[in-house]
Design an enzyme around this catalytic site. Structure first.
Site, mmCIF file in Angstrom:
data_model
loop_
_atom_site.group_PDB
_atom_site.id
_atom_site.type_symbol
_atom_site.label_atom_id
_atom_site.label_comp_id
_atom_site.label_asym_id
_atom_site.label_seq_id
_atom_site.Cartn_x
_atom_site.Cartn_y
_atom_site.Cartn_z
ATOM 1 N N LYS A 33 1.295 17.643 7.955
ATOM 2 C CA LYS A 33 0.881 16.911 6.757
ATOM 3 C C LYS A 33 -0.632 17.025 6.589
ATOM 4 C CE LYS A 33 0.513 12.208 6.311
ATOM 5 N NZ LYS A 33 -0.579 11.738 5.444
ATOM 6 N N ASP A 60 -0.116 15.807 1.114
ATOM 7 C CA ASP A 60 0.042 14.379 0.804
ATOM 8 C C ASP A 60 -1.172 13.860 0.040
ATOM 9 O OD1 ASP A 60 0.871 11.701 0.966
ATOM 10 O OD2 ASP A 60 -0.010 11.426 2.959
ATOM 11 N N LYS A 62 -0.855 12.213 -2.999
ATOM 12 C CA LYS A 62 -0.456 10.961 -3.678
ATOM 13 C C LYS A 62 -1.031 10.850 -5.092
ATOM 14 C CE LYS A 62 -0.058 8.077 0.518
ATOM 15 N NZ LYS A 62 -0.366 8.961 1.634
ATOM 16 N N HIS A 64 -1.632 9.980 -8.897
ATOM 17 C CA HIS A 64 -1.318 8.777 -9.685
ATOM 18 C C HIS A 64 -2.249 8.756 -10.901
ATOM 19 C CE1 HIS A 64 -0.472 4.139 -9.547
ATOM 20 N NE2 HIS A 64 -0.090 4.727 -10.658
ATOM 21 N N ASP A 65 -1.721 9.172 -12.055
ATOM 22 C CA ASP A 65 -2.552 9.214 -13.268
ATOM 23 C C ASP A 65 -1.591 9.283 -14.455
ATOM 24 O OD1 ASP A 65 -4.687 9.703 -15.152
ATOM 25 O OD2 ASP A 65 -5.855 10.589 -13.523
ATOM 26 N N THR A 124 3.608 1.844 3.330
ATOM 27 C CA THR A 124 4.210 1.187 4.499
ATOM 28 C C THR A 124 3.223 0.299 5.247
ATOM 29 O OG1 THR A 124 3.734 3.074 5.887
ATOM 30 C CG2 THR A 124 5.865 3.059 4.834
ATOM 31 N N GLN A 191 0.037 -2.254 12.217
ATOM 32 C CA GLN A 191 0.928 -1.661 11.228
ATOM 33 C C GLN A 191 2.147 -2.557 10.964
ATOM 34 O OE1 GLN A 191 0.039 1.147 9.849
ATOM 35 N NE2 GLN A 191 -1.618 1.706 11.218
ATOM 36 N N ARG A 212 -1.288 9.598 14.889
ATOM 37 C CA ARG A 212 -2.067 9.164 16.055
ATOM 38 C C ARG A 212 -1.337 9.238 17.391
ATOM 39 N NH1 ARG A 212 -4.410 4.048 12.962
ATOM 40 N NH2 ARG A 212 -2.434 4.418 11.905
HETATM 41 O O1 C5P Z 1 -0.336 6.059 11.961
HETATM 42 P P1 C5P Z 1 -0.222 7.553 12.026
HETATM 43 O O2 C5P Z 1 -1.458 8.223 12.522
HETATM 44 O O3 C5P Z 1 1.039 8.045 12.727
HETATM 45 O O4 C5P Z 1 -0.079 7.982 10.519
HETATM 46 C C1 C5P Z 1 0.320 9.251 10.094
HETATM 47 C C2 C5P Z 1 0.319 9.274 8.588
HETATM 48 O O5 C5P Z 1 1.295 8.379 8.102
HETATM 49 C C3 C5P Z 1 -1.025 8.882 7.967
HETATM 50 O O6 C5P Z 1 -1.612 10.058 7.498
HETATM 51 C C4 C5P Z 1 -0.677 7.931 6.854
HETATM 52 O O7 C5P Z 1 -0.811 8.572 5.608
HETATM 53 C C5 C5P Z 1 0.781 7.601 7.053
HETATM 54 N N1 C5P Z 1 1.043 6.185 7.401
HETATM 55 C C6 C5P Z 1 1.649 5.367 6.497
HETATM 56 N N2 C5P Z 1 1.965 4.089 6.822
HETATM 57 C C7 C5P Z 1 1.698 3.595 8.037
HETATM 58 C C8 C5P Z 1 1.072 4.421 8.985
HETATM 59 C C9 C5P Z 1 0.760 5.713 8.633
HETATM 60 O O8 C5P Z 1 1.931 5.789 5.382
HETATM 61 N N3 C5P Z 1 2.037 2.340 8.313
#
Ligand code: C5P
Length: 234
Positions: A33, A60, A62, A64-65, A124, A191, A212
């Protein structure tokens, strides 16, 4: 054999970091991604580099317009050859339909494969305490997912916790890409609305976006392989 249900998020701001991680992960990961942080710093070259390594890309950004602008933006991005592009479902039915129609028409005109177009439902990271809508988050997510499907989109981005409701509402051939996934036993930070890889797949997710837990691991390849093994228990 690589499991393309795992998409690793390249939230870096240099091509060097990308090349290092992609090199370390080798053939264990085939789908990446590219989000705002990376694309805004490195530009389209990062997509070209990943394609030169035969990797698949979820771009990714996103969008929006207004409908016309999003449609034009997506047609420009299609030049890069990413496999998945996305827009915000909150842009509305007309925006999503105009975008999907424009993308399909442009791909047909050029005789190329059309990238998949998916919609962000509700971010999320938003939990009940922060939620501003009149409906419950899960109801809003399912409403956005059905709207996206009716507009001709190929799927959605949603929390793994809502994947089952979306699968039930939108049927089998609908992509459900779920970020907010953490390996079993992981230390959960701030999160909301997250789940383990096995739970996300069990709920009907088609792809898991994980960043991460792999990027920050001492041995990213081992971390990815553990997650892949967890996915296979689903
Ligand atoms: O948290 P992590 O590093 O795994 O996130 C990976 C991707 O997922 C991020 O680039 C972010 O855009 C998305 N993400 C999300 N909602 C979360 C955590 C991460 O949309 N709660």
């Amino acid at each position: 054999m690589t499991d393309e249900r795992l998409i690793v998020a390249l939230d870096f701001h240099t091509l060097d970091d990308v090349q290092k991680l992609v090199g370390e992960l080798g053939d264990s990961v085939n789908f990446y991604k590219v989000g705002m942080e990376l694309f805004y710093s490195v530009g389209p070259g990062v997509v070209e580099w990943l394609k030169s390594r035969d990797k698949k890309i979820f771009l990714d950004l996103k969008l929006h317009d207004i409908p016309n602008t999003v449609a034009g933006g997506l047609c420009s991005l299609m030049n890069l050859g990413a496999d998945i592009l996305n827009v915000h479902a909150s842009g509305g039915f007309t925006m999503m339909k105009t975008a999907a129609d424009a993308l399909h028409a442009e791909a047909a005109r050029r005789g190329i494969q059309c990238p998949k177009l998916i919609a962000i439902t509700v971010l999320t990271s938003i939990g009940d305490a922060e939620w501003f809508g009149a409906k419950k988050i899960s109801e809003q997510v399912v409403e956005f997912a059905t709207l996206a499907k009716d507009a001709g989109l190929d799927g959605v981005v949603a929390s793994p916790q809502e994947a089952r409701l979306i699968r039930d509402a939108c049927g089998e051939n609908f992509l459900i890409v779920t970020p907010g996934v953490r390996p079993a036993g992981a230390n959960i930070d701030d999160q909301s609305r997250i789940a383990t890889p096995a739970a996300a797949l069990h709920n009907g997710a088609t792809h898991l976006v994980i960043g991460r837990p792999i990027r920050a691991a001492q041995n990213p390849r081992l971390a990815a392989e553990k997650i892949l093994a967890e996915m296979h228990t689903a």
